[in-house]
Design a protein around this motif. Structure first.
Motif, mmCIF file in Angstrom:
data_model
loop_
_atom_site.group_PDB
_atom_site.id
_atom_site.type_symbol
_atom_site.label_atom_id
_atom_site.label_comp_id
_atom_site.label_asym_id
_atom_site.label_seq_id
_atom_site.Cartn_x
_atom_site.Cartn_y
_atom_site.Cartn_z
ATOM 1 N N HIS A 1 -13.292 -6.110 -8.846
ATOM 2 C CA HIS A 1 -12.143 -6.092 -7.948
ATOM 3 C C HIS A 1 -12.655 -6.112 -6.510
ATOM 4 O O HIS A 1 -13.395 -5.220 -6.092
ATOM 5 C CB HIS A 1 -11.299 -4.838 -8.180
ATOM 6 C CG HIS A 1 -10.784 -4.728 -9.576
ATOM 7 N ND1 HIS A 1 -10.456 -3.522 -10.163
ATOM 8 C CD2 HIS A 1 -10.535 -5.680 -10.521
ATOM 9 C CE1 HIS A 1 -10.037 -3.733 -11.388
ATOM 10 N NE2 HIS A 1 -10.074 -5.025 -11.633
ATOM 11 N N TYR B 1 -12.298 -5.970 -2.430
ATOM 12 C CA TYR B 1 -11.497 -5.384 -1.351
ATOM 13 C C TYR B 1 -12.042 -5.877 -0.014
ATOM 14 O O TYR B 1 -13.260 -5.867 0.200
ATOM 15 C CB TYR B 1 -11.563 -3.856 -1.405
ATOM 16 C CG TYR B 1 -10.937 -3.242 -2.637
ATOM 17 C CD1 TYR B 1 -9.659 -2.689 -2.578
ATOM 18 C CD2 TYR B 1 -11.613 -3.213 -3.851
ATOM 19 C CE1 TYR B 1 -9.079 -2.112 -3.707
ATOM 20 C CE2 TYR B 1 -11.041 -2.645 -4.985
ATOM 21 C CZ TYR B 1 -9.773 -2.104 -4.903
ATOM 22 O OH TYR B 1 -9.196 -1.535 -6.016
ATOM 23 N N ASP C 1 -8.405 -7.345 6.755
ATOM 24 C CA ASP C 1 -7.510 -8.472 6.999
ATOM 25 C C ASP C 1 -8.109 -9.458 8.005
ATOM 26 O O ASP C 1 -9.159 -9.228 8.597
ATOM 27 C CB ASP C 1 -6.135 -7.992 7.441
ATOM 28 C CG ASP C 1 -6.166 -7.229 8.761
ATOM 29 O OD1 ASP C 1 -7.187 -7.293 9.464
ATOM 30 O OD2 ASP C 1 -5.172 -6.556 9.070
ATOM 31 N N THR D 1 -7.853 -13.766 -4.324
ATOM 32 C CA THR D 1 -7.408 -12.578 -5.060
ATOM 33 C C THR D 1 -7.876 -11.276 -4.415
ATOM 34 O O THR D 1 -7.553 -10.186 -4.916
ATOM 35 C CB THR D 1 -7.932 -12.618 -6.512
ATOM 36 O OG1 THR D 1 -9.365 -12.595 -6.504
ATOM 37 C CG2 THR D 1 -7.455 -13.884 -7.218
ATOM 38 N N LYS E 1 -8.032 -8.008 -2.296
ATOM 39 C CA LYS E 1 -7.024 -7.105 -1.766
ATOM 40 C C LYS E 1 -7.365 -6.831 -0.304
ATOM 41 O O LYS E 1 -8.470 -6.401 0.011
ATOM 42 C CB LYS E 1 -6.991 -5.809 -2.574
ATOM 43 C CG LYS E 1 -6.648 -6.020 -4.044
ATOM 44 C CD LYS E 1 -6.683 -4.714 -4.830
ATOM 45 C CE LYS E 1 -6.403 -4.956 -6.311
ATOM 46 N NZ LYS E 1 -6.459 -3.694 -7.093
ATOM 47 N N ARG E 2 -6.403 -7.053 0.592
ATOM 48 C CA ARG E 2 -6.672 -7.004 2.030
ATOM 49 C C ARG E 2 -6.088 -5.733 2.652
ATOM 50 O O ARG E 2 -5.015 -5.265 2.260
ATOM 51 C CB ARG E 2 -6.082 -8.235 2.739
ATOM 52 C CG ARG E 2 -6.455 -9.562 2.110
ATOM 53 C CD ARG E 2 -7.960 -9.835 2.113
ATOM 54 N NE ARG E 2 -8.483 -9.980 3.452
ATOM 55 C CZ ARG E 2 -8.496 -11.149 4.137
ATOM 56 N NH1 ARG E 2 -7.980 -12.230 3.599
ATOM 57 N NH2 ARG E 2 -9.027 -11.194 5.350
ATOM 58 N N PHE E 3 -6.784 -5.208 3.687
ATOM 59 C CA PHE E 3 -6.391 -3.959 4.337
ATOM 60 C C PHE E 3 -6.543 -4.074 5.850
ATOM 61 O O PHE E 3 -7.526 -4.634 6.332
ATOM 62 C CB PHE E 3 -7.273 -2.790 3.851
ATOM 63 C CG PHE E 3 -7.073 -2.389 2.419
ATOM 64 C CD1 PHE E 3 -6.309 -1.287 2.088
ATOM 65 C CD2 PHE E 3 -7.659 -3.132 1.401
ATOM 66 C CE1 PHE E 3 -6.134 -0.916 0.756
ATOM 67 C CE2 PHE E 3 -7.480 -2.771 0.073
ATOM 68 C CZ PHE E 3 -6.722 -1.663 -0.250
ATOM 69 N N ASP F 1 -11.824 3.124 -7.601
ATOM 70 C CA ASP F 1 -11.788 1.987 -8.528
ATOM 71 C C ASP F 1 -13.200 1.746 -9.062
ATOM 72 O O ASP F 1 -14.068 1.264 -8.327
ATOM 73 C CB ASP F 1 -11.257 0.749 -7.802
ATOM 74 C CG ASP F 1 -11.149 -0.477 -8.707
ATOM 75 O OD1 ASP F 1 -11.608 -0.416 -9.863
ATOM 76 O OD2 ASP F 1 -10.616 -1.497 -8.236
#
Length: 460
Positions: free
Chosen positions: A197, A199, A202, A226, A228-230, A243
């Motif tokens: 996964h 991460y 942005d 895919t 996940k952006r923060f 995770d």
């Protein structure tokens, strides 16, 4: 200037050296003039800072708070703004007037956009200004000049995993393949099976820009759709730490409960993001943190904050907030078998200073940080009585078809630093050119070659 004998003399001397370093950068404003800094007539903000979340989340507010306290303001405190990742630092003057400085931390790119539209006076960035951004801001002066570009701290991008992940080291190609979605299972890296996964910060983030340049673009990759952006560094780190199959990248102070792994680039040895390796910028994912103050700016608070950030107290705040201060220290380097004989001899009998001199791209001219590091090194040599015959400069470079040429160019870089320090009275024990030995980055991209073109300072 003679070396100070007493503690009080030393404090005066350090402040004098700091002034000499910063005077030309900060328009020669003496420290005491800050007591006359104006307040806003309408109780609005006297300074607006926009940009990097890495800086704006903690370091920026802490530096502003330190500046207001230095000014003698009372009841200095930080308030959370109405919008996420925005804060205000407030204090009261002796005659009861309120002073407020606003900090918005929505990504490095937003800092330059805000300078352009006038909604901020100071841009915070966790990566250098882009050519396109500098061109769009030409009306405000040369944002790449030493007067505008202020390196206030050093940081390293930590690659973080869940604490239970057994992997301890990765190289930048593997990172690029993971974040591009080409390596999709931990079993492909000899770890327990599980879908990886990803991460990431942005698109407005300077942290993401740095990762994209040093890892993805350098290996011809783009970030997986895919991922996940923060916007928030803290939220990204906490998500990875919870995770077991997660991996992300983050600024050094935001590792929190996650696990950082060692990183290798090209032929370099895997390196953890340690204080020394980031201070020397040898760690493959090290980076600089910037404040950009347009040369034509007339805001005295912007100039005051830049000067305060570079001062000894400002750099102490940098360190207290988990970043790497630019204070020069002598470090003992363990002897390793892969070191050339001359370098092993240095490691056995001398200490390395926690600063490297690097050069402008495509030039033999030292860069903006190196210009200020000259003064920092001089202050250290004065303080430690090492001006005469105690200093060795060691030059390095990127690989060339002719090893003799690589060695010559590396020595010429060391001699360029020698000329600058010699102007201040330093005499040297030796000048050494190591050619392309001991690379700290890959030589197949401009960024890596720039990191390898460096000069180390050793003292006996």
């Amino acid at each position: 200037m003679s070396r100070p004998r007493s503690i009080s003399d030393r404090e005066t001397w350090i402040r004098t050296v700091s002034f000499l370093l910063l005077g030309s950068i900060c328009y020669a404003l003496p420290w005491s003039v800050f007591a006359a800094l104006p307040t806003a007539a309408d109780n609005g903000s006297v300074l607006r800072i926009q940009g990097s979340n890495t800086i704006g989340a903690k370091l920026g507010p802490a530096l502003v708070k330190g500046l207001l306290e230095e000014q003698g303001l009372s009841a200095v405190h930080i308030e959370t703004g109405a919008v996420e990742n925005e804060q205000r630092v407030l204090g009261n003057t002796a005659d009861g007037r309120s002073v407020s400085i606003a900090i918005a931390a929505h990504g490095s790119g937003t800092g330059f956009t805000s300078l352009a539209d006038g909604s901020a006076e100071l841009a915070a960035a966790s990566r250098p200004i882009k050519d396109s951004e500098a061109a769009s801001l030409q009306a405000l002066g040369d944002l790449k000049s030493a007067a505008a570009e202020q390196i206030i701290a050093l940081d390293g991008l930590a690659i973080i995993l869940h604490p239970g992940n057994p992997i301890s080291a990765l190289n930048t190609l593997q990172l690029a393949q993971i974040f591009a979605g080409e390596i999709t299972d931990w079993a492909q890296l000899a770890a327990p099976a599980g879908a990886i996964h990803v991460y990431a910060r942005d698109d407005k983030s300077g942290t993401y820009d740095t990762f994209k340049e040093l890892v993805l673009s350098a290996n011809g990759k783009t970030l997986s759709a895919t991922a996940k952006r923060f916007e928030s560094s803290e939220k990204l780190s906490d998500a990875v730490s919870q995770d077991r199959n997660g991996i992300g990248f983050i600024g050094l102070p935001y590792i929190r409960q996650a696990k950082a792994v060692a990183i290798a680039a090209g032929d370099s040895q895997p390196m953890l993001p340690t204080l020394t390796l980031i201070a020397t910028e040898d760690y493959p994912l090290s980076r600089r943190l910037f404040l950009y103050n347009p040369p034509q700016s007339t805001n005295p608070w912007a100039r005051a904050l830049v000067q305060f950030a570079q001062s000894p107290r400002g750099q102490a705040i940098v360190e207290q907030n988990g970043f790497i201060a630019q204070t020069v220290q002598a470090v003992t380097i363990p002897v390793q078998a892969n070191m050339p004989a001359d370098y092993q001899d240095l490691a056995k009998h001398a200490q390395r200073l926690s600063v490297n001199f690097r050069f402008q791209e495509g030039s033999a001219t030292i860069d903006n940080k190196a210009r200020r590091d000259l003064d920092r090194v001089m202050a250290y040599l004065h303080e430690q009585d090492k001006l005469k015959g105690k200093v060795v400069l060691v030059g390095f470079g990127d690989a060339k078809a002719d090893p003799a040429r690589a060695e010559l160019l590396s020595k010429l870089r060391a001699m360029a630093v020698r000329r600058e320090l010699n102007k201040s009275g330093v005499s040297f024990r030796d000048i050494i050119g190591m050619g392309d030995e001991l690379p700290v980055a890959a030589n197949n991209a401009d960024e890596g070659r720039i990191k390898n073109r460096r000069v180390e300072v050793w003292v006996y």
